[in-house]
Motif scaffolding. Structure first.
Motif, PDB file in Angstrom:
ATOM      1  N   GLU A  58      56.024 114.649 106.962  1.00  0.00           N
ATOM      2  CA  GLU A  58      55.489 114.766 108.259  1.00  0.00           C
ATOM      3  C   GLU A  58      56.869 115.451 109.150  1.00  0.00           C
ATOM      4  N   LEU A  59      57.888 114.152 109.132  1.00  0.00           N
ATOM      5  CA  LEU A  59      59.263 114.717 109.758  1.00  0.00           C
ATOM      6  C   LEU A  59      59.466 115.201 109.251  1.00  0.00           C
ATOM      7  N   LYS A  60      60.106 115.570 108.071  1.00  0.00           N
ATOM      8  CA  LYS A  60      60.956 116.890 108.021  1.00  0.00           C
ATOM      9  C   LYS A  60      59.858 117.538 107.613  1.00  0.00           C
ATOM     10  N   SER A  61      58.930 117.785 107.388  1.00  0.00           N
ATOM     11  CA  SER A  61      57.856 119.278 107.729  1.00  0.00           C
ATOM     12  C   SER A  61      58.501 120.043 109.515  1.00  0.00           C
ATOM     13  N   TRP A  62      59.099 119.226 110.233  1.00  0.00           N
ATOM     14  CA  TRP A  62      59.325 119.502 111.244  1.00  0.00           C
ATOM     15  C   TRP A  62      60.793 119.556 112.001  1.00  0.00           C
ATOM     16  N   MET A  63      61.352 119.213 110.958  1.00  0.00           N
ATOM     17  CA  MET A  63      62.502 119.983 110.970  1.00  0.00           C
ATOM     18  C   MET A  63      63.394 121.002 110.582  1.00  0.00           C
ATOM     19  N   ARG A  64      64.246 121.404 111.569  1.00  0.00           N
ATOM     20  CA  ARG A  64      65.021 122.430 111.683  1.00  0.00           C
ATOM     21  C   ARG A  64      66.337 122.985 111.196  1.00  0.00           C
ATOM     22  N   PHE A  65      67.039 123.479 110.398  1.00  0.00           N
ATOM     23  CA  PHE A  65      68.134 123.311 110.094  1.00  0.00           C
ATOM     24  C   PHE A  65      69.081 124.767 110.175  1.00  0.00           C
ATOM     25  N   THR A  66      68.760 125.619 111.173  1.00  0.00           N
ATOM     26  CA  THR A  66      69.655 127.220 110.517  1.00  0.00           C
ATOM     27  C   THR A  66      68.670 127.386 112.043  1.00  0.00           C
ATOM     28  N   PRO A  67      69.353 128.488 113.021  1.00  0.00           N
ATOM     29  CA  PRO A  67      68.897 128.522 114.601  1.00  0.00           C
ATOM     30  C   PRO A  67      67.906 129.807 113.731  1.00  0.00           C
ATOM     31  N   GLN A  68      68.263 130.323 112.596  1.00  0.00           N
ATOM     32  CA  GLN A  68      67.285 131.449 112.522  1.00  0.00           C
ATOM     33  C   GLN A  68      65.867 130.977 111.861  1.00  0.00           C
ATOM     34  N   ARG A  69      65.830 129.642 111.549  1.00  0.00           N
ATOM     35  CA  ARG A  69      64.876 129.092 111.466  1.00  0.00           C
ATOM     36  C   ARG A  69      63.857 128.531 112.816  1.00  0.00           C
ATOM     37  N   PRO A 119      74.612 119.169 112.452  1.00  0.00           N
ATOM     38  CA  PRO A 119      75.191 120.550 112.490  1.00  0.00           C
ATOM     39  C   PRO A 119      74.275 121.323 111.932  1.00  0.00           C
ATOM     40  N   VAL A 120      74.760 123.083 111.614  1.00  0.00           N
ATOM     41  CA  VAL A 120      73.456 124.032 111.466  1.00  0.00           C
ATOM     42  C   VAL A 120      73.957 123.614 110.140  1.00  0.00           C
ATOM     43  N   LEU A 121      72.973 123.296 108.618  1.00  0.00           N
ATOM     44  CA  LEU A 121      73.212 124.019 107.528  1.00  0.00           C
ATOM     45  C   LEU A 121      72.207 125.053 107.422  1.00  0.00           C
ATOM     46  N   PRO A 122      72.617 125.252 105.820  1.00  0.00           N
ATOM     47  CA  PRO A 122      71.546 126.733 104.639  1.00  0.00           C
ATOM     48  C   PRO A 122      70.606 126.042 104.468  1.00  0.00           C
ATOM     49  N   GLU A 123      69.911 126.287 104.609  1.00  0.00           N
ATOM     50  CA  GLU A 123      68.048 126.108 104.705  1.00  0.00           C
ATOM     51  C   GLU A 123      68.113 125.296 102.790  1.00  0.00           C
ATOM     52  N   TRP A 124      68.586 126.369 102.020  1.00  0.00           N
ATOM     53  CA  TRP A 124      69.181 125.747 100.530  1.00  0.00           C
ATOM     54  C   TRP A 124      69.678 124.601 100.162  1.00  0.00           C
ATOM     55  N   LEU A 125      70.461 123.993 101.129  1.00  0.00           N
ATOM     56  CA  LEU A 125      71.195 123.131 101.243  1.00  0.00           C
ATOM     57  C   LEU A 125      70.737 121.987 101.966  1.00  0.00           C
ATOM     58  N   ALA A 126      70.533 122.115 103.006  1.00  0.00           N
ATOM     59  CA  ALA A 126      69.768 120.907 103.892  1.00  0.00           C
ATOM     60  C   ALA A 126      68.831 119.922 102.987  1.00  0.00           C
ATOM     61  N   PRO A 127      67.769 120.326 102.350  1.00  0.00           N
ATOM     62  CA  PRO A 127      66.670 119.845 101.308  1.00  0.00           C
ATOM     63  C   PRO A 127      68.065 119.156  99.980  1.00  0.00           C
ATOM     64  N   LEU A 128      68.802 119.065  99.870  1.00  0.00           N
ATOM     65  CA  LEU A 128      70.140 118.848  98.930  1.00  0.00           C
ATOM     66  C   LEU A 128      70.347 117.060  99.664  1.00  0.00           C
ATOM     67  N   LEU A 129      70.973 118.000 100.277  1.00  0.00           N
ATOM     68  CA  LEU A 129      71.418 116.356 101.381  1.00  0.00           C
ATOM     69  C   LEU A 129      70.441 115.115 102.067  1.00  0.00           C
ATOM     70  N   LEU A 130      69.712 116.290 102.682  1.00  0.00           N
ATOM     71  CA  LEU A 130      68.925 115.418 103.730  1.00  0.00           C
ATOM     72  C   LEU A 130      68.621 114.028 103.249  1.00  0.00           C
ATOM     73  N   ASP A 131      68.406 114.166 101.657  1.00  0.00           N
ATOM     74  CA  ASP A 131      67.774 112.561 101.002  1.00  0.00           C
ATOM     75  C   ASP A 131      68.678 111.002 101.118  1.00  0.00           C
ATOM     76  N   GLN A 132      70.043 111.483 100.315  1.00  0.00           N
ATOM     77  CA  GLN A 132      71.188 111.164 100.333  1.00  0.00           C
ATOM     78  C   GLN A 132      72.224 110.396 101.880  1.00  0.00           C
ATOM     79  N   VAL A 133      71.942 111.119 103.218  1.00  0.00           N
ATOM     80  CA  VAL A 133      72.618 110.511 104.585  1.00  0.00           C
ATOM     81  C   VAL A 133      71.463 110.277 104.655  1.00  0.00           C
TER      82      VAL A 133
END
Length: 369
Positions: A222-233, A249-263
């Protein structure tokens, strides 16, 4: 120094769970993301522009939408009528995992109602605020009168939930008094805590609650569904928790899911919350006389006025949600504030610090019923 004030005078965030992506620098940013930050800032500034001398009802609605609300979901719709504006719960924007009984939703409606009442008064339309328990609708009934602008009204475009480390300065007793007076609301009590032992106790509750929430897969989805990582989004949706508004930081939409679970781990988030609490001057805990939507609405109005008064005094504030969202922790928070057996509704930290970028808001057209 220990300062504790309670009031209950007759007369709901928000947003938490922001992500810190440690160790991700400019290499993770695309030119498109960086270039669009300027456009994001301009769009947000437009949504927070001052009211016209004789504002239309739609402009009053715009000011109402600048209110605090959980996860920046903006769970409201506005219906403009003859000498009234109704605020309706938008249950399509519920967060049923973190807010199963719609507590945060009705607190958010109360925050919006307070902004609308202050803006209406400044426009020469003093109003009464009513509530229909059957529909969950809030009615703001206006009449003609002399304009009454206040420091709280002036603070509306500048208020933000500043989820950051503050500078640790103490807030003077006179300012604490002004905060308590601004938040006075029938059916609501407030406890202000400024002594370090109890602030450290609240820190421990935050850490315990955060650990429990981040171990809950449904909460994370639920939390991740409300997260936004780029100004466009963030601008496309006009809602949600945009990373830069919490100093991440701003992150490209394709990169954020890859890093999110790690950090985005319990240990990293707990360390962040501990730093934030160590820098906090005080915590305000709001308690409604009853645990029902009518009182949650009142809690929201009191909380919004507290936040606006803090903003007018040059203070920052942010919700600390975990001790009120994790049900098993509420009794300990209630005992800590000297009110065993009640349900604490909101906890908000405050202090001095720098401003962060503002959150986006949906357009007036998007929130009209």
């Amino acid at each position: 120094m220990t300062v504790e004030r309670r009031f209950s005078r007759r007369a709901t965030l928000i947003g938490g769970g922001a992500v810190v992506l440690a160790g991700v620098g400019a290499a993770g940013l695309g030119y498109r993301e960086l270039a669009s930050l300027k456009g994001y800032d301009a769009a947000v500034a437009e949504s927070r522009a001052a009211l016209a001398a004789q504002p239309a009802a739609r402009d009053l609605v715009r000011f109402a939408t600048l209110a605090a609300n959980g996860h920046n979901t903006q769970p409201w719709l506005f219906r403009i009528g003859e000498n009234r504006i109704d605020i309706l719960p938008d249950r399509s924007r519920r967060t049923p995992v973190v807010d199963p009984d719609d507590h945060h939703l009705f607190v958010s409606l109360g925050c919006a109602a307070e902004n609308l009442a202050l803006a209406s008064a400044a426009a020469g339309l003093p109003c009464d605020v009513g509530f229909d328990p059957a529909s969950g609708a809030v009615s703001v009934r206006q009449q003609r009168g002399a304009p009454v602008a206040s420091p709280l009204f002036a603070a509306i475009p500048h208020r933000q939930s500043t989820r950051a480390v503050y500078d640790g300065r103490v807030v003077a007793p006179e300012l604490l008094r002004q905060l308590a007076e601004a938040a006075a609301e029938p059916g609501v009590s407030l406890v202000l805590l400024t002594d370090r032992p109890r602030l450290n106790h609240i820190r421990d509750l935050v850490v315990a609650g955060n650990s429990a929430q981040l171990a809950d897969a449904a909460f994370l989805r639920e939390l991740k569904s409300w997260m936004r990582f780029t100004p466009q989004r963030a601008l496309a949706t006009g809602d949600g928790l945009f990373s830069v508004t919490s100093g991440a930081p701003v992150l490209p939409e394709w990169l954020a899911p890859l890093l999110l679970d790690q950090v985005f781990t319990a240990s990293s988030e707990n360390a962040k919350y501990a730093r934030q609490m160590a820098s906090t001057a005080g915590v305000a805990v709001f308690v409604g006389d009853r645990a029902d939507p009518a009182h949650w609405l009142r809690v929201g109005r009191a909380c919004q006025r507290f936040a606006l008064q803090a903003t007018a005094l040059g203070l920052r504030h942010a919700m600390i949600n975990q001790p009120v969202e994790v049900a098993r922790l509420r009794p300990e928070l209630a005992r800590l504030i000297g009110a065993p057996g009640v349900r604490p509704d909101l906890a908000m930290r405050f202090g001095y610090g720098a401003c962060l970028p503002f959150s986006a808001r949906r357009s007036v057209e998007a929130v009209l019923a």
